[in-house]
Scaffold this active site. Structure first.
Site, PDB file in Angstrom:
ATOM      1  N   TRP A 106       0.861  -1.061   0.291  1.00  0.00           N
ATOM      2  CA  TRP A 106       0.527   0.120   0.189  1.00  0.00           C
ATOM      3  C   TRP A 106       1.003   1.386  -0.030  1.00  0.00           C
ATOM      4  CZ3 TRP A 106      -4.034  -1.455  -2.027  1.00  0.00           C
ATOM      5  CH2 TRP A 106      -4.834  -2.849  -1.711  1.00  0.00           C
ATOM      6  N   ASP A 176      -1.542   6.483   6.336  1.00  0.00           N
ATOM      7  CA  ASP A 176      -2.043   6.095   6.422  1.00  0.00           C
ATOM      8  C   ASP A 176      -3.205   4.947   7.198  1.00  0.00           C
ATOM      9  OD1 ASP A 176      -4.062   4.019   5.447  1.00  0.00           O
ATOM     10  OD2 ASP A 176      -2.806   3.667   3.298  1.00  0.00           O
ATOM     11  N   LYS A 200     -12.054  -1.669   8.506  1.00  0.00           N
ATOM     12  CA  LYS A 200     -11.541  -2.085   9.109  1.00  0.00           C
ATOM     13  C   LYS A 200     -11.741  -1.541  10.751  1.00  0.00           C
ATOM     14  CE  LYS A 200      -7.704  -2.469   5.532  1.00  0.00           C
ATOM     15  NZ  LYS A 200      -8.242  -3.698   4.554  1.00  0.00           N
TER      16      LYS A 200
END
Length: 365
Positions: A106, A176, A200
């Site tokens: 990511w 992030d 999440k």
């Protein structure tokens, strides 16, 4: 009626487990929210009922996460993936550089997007070690005139997590936090921007939370499309266009649930307990199970491991599926096994997996 006995052992990496009581409350209110005769999904986002839901979710997040007054909380769409673009588009202006710490797929994707807007550089990377660890803080190199330093706080694919964050001084630190936000207390004042997809720990997919320091909004690039400006959303309380209303409602309910658990300190303690159940099995297996992350960089959210050999691993995943465990396959890019033990995954679910792992080893070693 509770549906607990029909619930899967859900270790999905995202979208992931939601608290059962939140789902059941949403079920009760689905067709008639607050006596309105409408679902939250049917009503105007300019209505008093929705306005209360929206503002309460913002206020609850500020309180729960101890967000200082000089920060805005935005509810956007497009996931963290759109933030990979919005951050450099707003702040990586001509003549500026930005530094990215690479700890997995990511952060690589975030860097790739930033290259479309300027000349970002690698501040540090653990790629040579197959992303088994988080780089040491003193190995992170950045420039005092960088637009920002970017990192990914938890790495779902490789199972690593930052324990301590770098002090970047006057350079804004951008994180992030999609996969570990609200899993533990964090000093928000260390960051210029925190962003996170909801799917999440915050709620269902469809909402992206952005926490941004107000002084940065004043420095943001204005020569970009309206919907991609942070100022557009800050100036309109995230109501410039129709927001993902149901997702924000669910996010608010998840925040209430976290409060009822005792807040972030209590949640962190429970997350540590859950992860320890599984890591202890890995560590005491004499190599039958092999964790990917180095011990000092292990994630509490995503526990990644391999089984002794490929055929046994296939058997493990097949038998786990038969036993009611969902989402234990590693990411398609790396294979292996992964147990994602986000906030809403019960201790009992992690205990069940630990017991299954011990039993599987005893039968197959």
């Amino acid at each position: 009626m509770s549906t607990t006995n029909k619930r899967a052992y859900n270790f999905n990496a995202g979208p992931s487990a939601l608290p059962l009581e939140v789902l059941e409350k949403a079920q009760q209110e689905l067709v008639n929210y607050n006596g309105s005769g409408m679902s939250i999904m049917e009503m105007s986002h300019r209505s008093k009922d929705y306005d209360a839901v929206h503002n309460e979710a913002i206020a609850r997040l500020k309180k729960l996460f101890s967000i200082p007054e000089n920060y805005e909380v935005l509810f956007l769409q497009g996931g963290a993936s759109l933030q990979f673009t919005m951050v450099p588009m707003n702040f990586l202006t001509e003549g500026k550089t930005a530094s990215y710490v690479l700890t997995g797929s990511w952060s690589e994707k975030a860097l790739k997007e930033a290259k479309l807007f300027g000349q970002p550089v690698e501040a540090a990377s653990s790629k040579e070690n197959k992303y088994r660890n988080i780089p040491a803080l003193n190995d992170i190199k950045f420039n005092a005139d960088d637009a920002y330093v970017h990192l990914t706080s938890n790495n779902t694919i490789y199972g690593t997590e930052w324990v301590e964050f770098p002090d970047t001084g006057d350079v804004p630190l951008v994180a992030d936090m999609s996969s570990d936000i609200l899993s533990r207390p964090v000093d928000v004042s260390k960051f210029g921007i925190i962003y996170a997809g909801a799917q999440k720990n915050l709620g269902p997919s469809g909402v992206t939370v952005v926490i941004i320091r107000k002084d940065l909004l004043e420095k943001a690039n204005t020569n970009i499309p309206t919907m991609l400006k942070y100022t557009t959303h800050a100036d309109s309380n995230s109501l410039y266009n129709t927001p993902p209303a149901f997702g924000i409602y669910m996010l608010g309910e998840v925040l209430k649930w976290v409060e009822n658990q005792g807040g972030l300190e209590a949640v962190q303690k429970r997350n540590e307990e859950k992860a320890k159940l599984i890591y202890d099995v890995i560590d005491s297996s004499n190599g039958f199970y092999k964790g990917h992350a180095t011990p000092e960089s292990r994630s509490l959210m995503n526990i990644t491991f391999r089984v002794a050999d490929e055929e046994l691993e296939k058997k493990f995943l097949a038998e786990a599926k038969e036993a009611g465990f969902v989402g234990l396959n590693g990411h398609r890019s790396v294979g292996g096994c992964r147990a994602s033990a986000y906030n809403a995954v019960p201790v009992e679910t992690c205990k069940a997996l630990a017991d299954f792992m011990v039993e599987f080893q005893n039968k197959n070693q």
